[in-house]
Enzyme design. Structure first.
Site, short mmCIF file in Angstrom:
data_model
loop_
_atom_site.label_atom_id
_atom_site.label_comp_id
_atom_site.label_asym_id
_atom_site.label_seq_id
_atom_site.Cartn_x
_atom_site.Cartn_y
_atom_site.Cartn_z
N TYR A 81 0.93 -0.99 -0.52
CA TYR A 81 -0.07 0.18 0.30
C TYR A 81 0.77 1.26 0.25
O TYR A 81 0.68 1.84 -0.89
CB TYR A 81 -1.13 -0.02 1.02
CG TYR A 81 -1.70 1.08 1.46
CD1 TYR A 81 -2.85 0.52 0.53
CD2 TYR A 81 -2.01 2.35 2.29
CE1 TYR A 81 -4.27 1.88 0.72
CE2 TYR A 81 -2.56 3.68 2.20
CZ TYR A 81 -4.22 2.72 1.51
OH TYR A 81 -4.97 4.46 1.37
N LYS A 106 1.01 4.03 -3.37
CA LYS A 106 0.41 5.84 -2.91
C LYS A 106 2.12 6.38 -2.75
O LYS A 106 1.12 7.79 -3.66
CB LYS A 106 -0.17 4.99 -1.74
CG LYS A 106 -1.23 4.85 -1.05
CD LYS A 106 -2.57 5.34 -1.85
CE LYS A 106 -3.69 4.27 -1.96
NZ LYS A 106 -4.86 4.77 -2.67
P1 NAD Z 1 -14.37 1.54 -0.05
O1 NAD Z 1 -13.44 -0.03 0.35
O2 NAD Z 1 -14.96 2.37 0.80
O3 NAD Z 1 -14.58 1.93 -1.69
C1 NAD Z 1 -14.06 1.38 -2.31
C2 NAD Z 1 -14.12 0.83 -3.90
O4 NAD Z 1 -13.47 0.25 -4.31
C3 NAD Z 1 -15.42 -0.17 -3.18
O5 NAD Z 1 -17.30 0.19 -3.96
C4 NAD Z 1 -15.01 -1.46 -3.80
O6 NAD Z 1 -15.94 -2.09 -5.18
C5 NAD Z 1 -14.47 -0.36 -5.70
N1 NAD Z 1 -13.01 -1.19 -5.76
C6 NAD Z 1 -11.98 -2.09 -5.27
N2 NAD Z 1 -10.98 -2.96 -6.08
C7 NAD Z 1 -11.83 -2.12 -6.92
C8 NAD Z 1 -11.79 -2.86 -8.66
N3 NAD Z 1 -10.44 -3.84 -9.08
N4 NAD Z 1 -12.34 -1.91 -9.78
C9 NAD Z 1 -12.85 -0.90 -9.42
N5 NAD Z 1 -13.47 -1.02 -8.20
C10 NAD Z 1 -12.56 -1.56 -7.39
O7 NAD Z 1 -12.35 2.54 0.40
P2 NAD Z 1 -11.96 3.85 0.41
O8 NAD Z 1 -12.20 3.92 2.01
O9 NAD Z 1 -13.66 4.88 -0.25
O10 NAD Z 1 -11.18 4.33 -0.44
C11 NAD Z 1 -10.96 4.68 -1.15
C12 NAD Z 1 -9.56 5.41 -1.96
O11 NAD Z 1 -9.17 5.63 -0.57
C13 NAD Z 1 -8.67 4.07 -1.88
O12 NAD Z 1 -7.71 4.10 -3.57
C14 NAD Z 1 -7.95 4.01 -0.58
O13 NAD Z 1 -6.69 3.71 -0.76
C15 NAD Z 1 -7.72 5.83 -0.05
N6 NAD Z 1 -7.79 5.64 0.44
C16 NAD Z 1 -8.82 5.56 1.72
C17 NAD Z 1 -8.11 6.16 3.27
C18 NAD Z 1 -8.73 6.23 4.42
O14 NAD Z 1 -8.80 6.00 5.43
N7 NAD Z 1 -10.22 5.12 3.75
C19 NAD Z 1 -7.16 7.13 3.38
C20 NAD Z 1 -6.58 7.47 2.54
C21 NAD Z 1 -6.69 6.92 1.48
#
Ligand code: NAD
Length: 260
Positions: free
Chosen positions: A155, A159
């Protein structure tokens, strides 16, 4: 007149969490979000929620790591709307495990979704953006684009990599009025984070409450989770930019967890 009147944005992973909030907020300001997600049922539900508020939206099945599916989905969007103005490359997963026994298959899966996904969706959208001489590309990074944490080797690697991709695109895209930037959130209470609290508790030998207080929010200025709204604010700022002035940048949105 609102900021995104008539604009079309493909938001990957927009069926849930951060991506969903970005799609809702983009639509609320006049834009048409394309909810591109692995989970088509959930993507349809998000599109229906947006339409119920009187805005337009479109759901499409897309595994961002699958070249054919990405190409087809983007071509379908352009066939329907004539263009793609904004790409928010947001789809992602998390797998926590110590490096010493991190399964190779999980390493590859995570890198493929985050990095191949960002590359494939960018490439598919770019040919249309270049033809239209306009584009705004935003990658969903993380504080882990700048910082490391234990248990998150692929990860953190992925990133950090997105910042490199954004910088290259900023240089190549400039002559076509395409900008590229990265938004780097702290911990946001989405299904992705809810899943890792018990996993980290197990791996680190802590209670779930300790994971939240002493691992996730320890270095924030106010002990607060970052909200999906906080992240959407930053994404929409980059999406609305009127020139190449802000490009190749990464903006940390983390309640002060990481300060540059
Ligand atoms: P989440 O799990 O709520 O949503 C992720 C979505 O991505 C889901 O709807 C899933 O079906 C979809 N997905 C997964 N694999 C996929 C693929 N191969 N093709 C298409 N869609 C796919 O997660 P989130 O927390 O909303 O995360 C979204 C982004 O934000 C990610 O890139 C994550 O790394 C990043 N992020 C999240 C956080 C956090 O604390 N939640 C912090 C920093 C960055």
């Amino acid at each position: 007149m609102t900021r995104f009147d008539g604009r079309v944005a493909i938001v990957t992973g927009a069926a849930s969490g951060i991506g969903k909030e970005i799609a809702l907020r983009f639509a609320a300001e006049g834009g048409i979000p394309v909810i591109a997600d692995l989970n088509l049922d959930a993507a349809n539900a998000t599109a229906a929620e947006i339409k119920s508020k009187g805005s337009d939206a479109f759901a499409v099945a897309m595994n961002v790591a699958d070249e054919e599916q990405v190409e087809k989905a983007v071509d379908d969007v352009v066939a329907m709307f004539g263009k793609v103005d904004v790409l928010v490359s947001n789809a992602g997963i998390q797998i926590v495990r110590p490096l010493v026994d991190f399964p190779f298959a999980d390493w590859r899966k995570l890198l493929s979704i985050h990095l191949d996904g960002a590359f494939l969706t960018t490439r598919a959208c770019l040919k249309h953006m270049y033809a239209a001489n306009y584009g705004r590309v935003i990658y969903m990074g993380s504080v882990h684009s700048k910082e490391a944490s234990k248990l998150k080797a692929p990860y953190v690697t992925a990133k950090h990599g997105l910042i490199g991709l954004a910088k290259v695109l900023a240089k190549e895209g400039a002559e076509h009025n395409v900008t590229a930037n990265v938004v780097c959130p702290g911990f946001v209470r989405t299904p992705l984070v809810d899943k890792q609290i018990p996993e980290q508790a197990r791996e680190l030998g802590l209670s779930e409450e300790q994971v939240v207080k002493t691992v996730m929010l320890k270095d924030t200025v106010d002990g607060e989770f970052t909200s999906t709204d906080d992240v959407a604010d930053a994404v929409l700022y980059f999406a609305a930019a009127s020139s190449n002035a802000v490009t190749g940048q990464s903006l940390v949105v983390s309640h002060g967890w990481f300060m540059q």
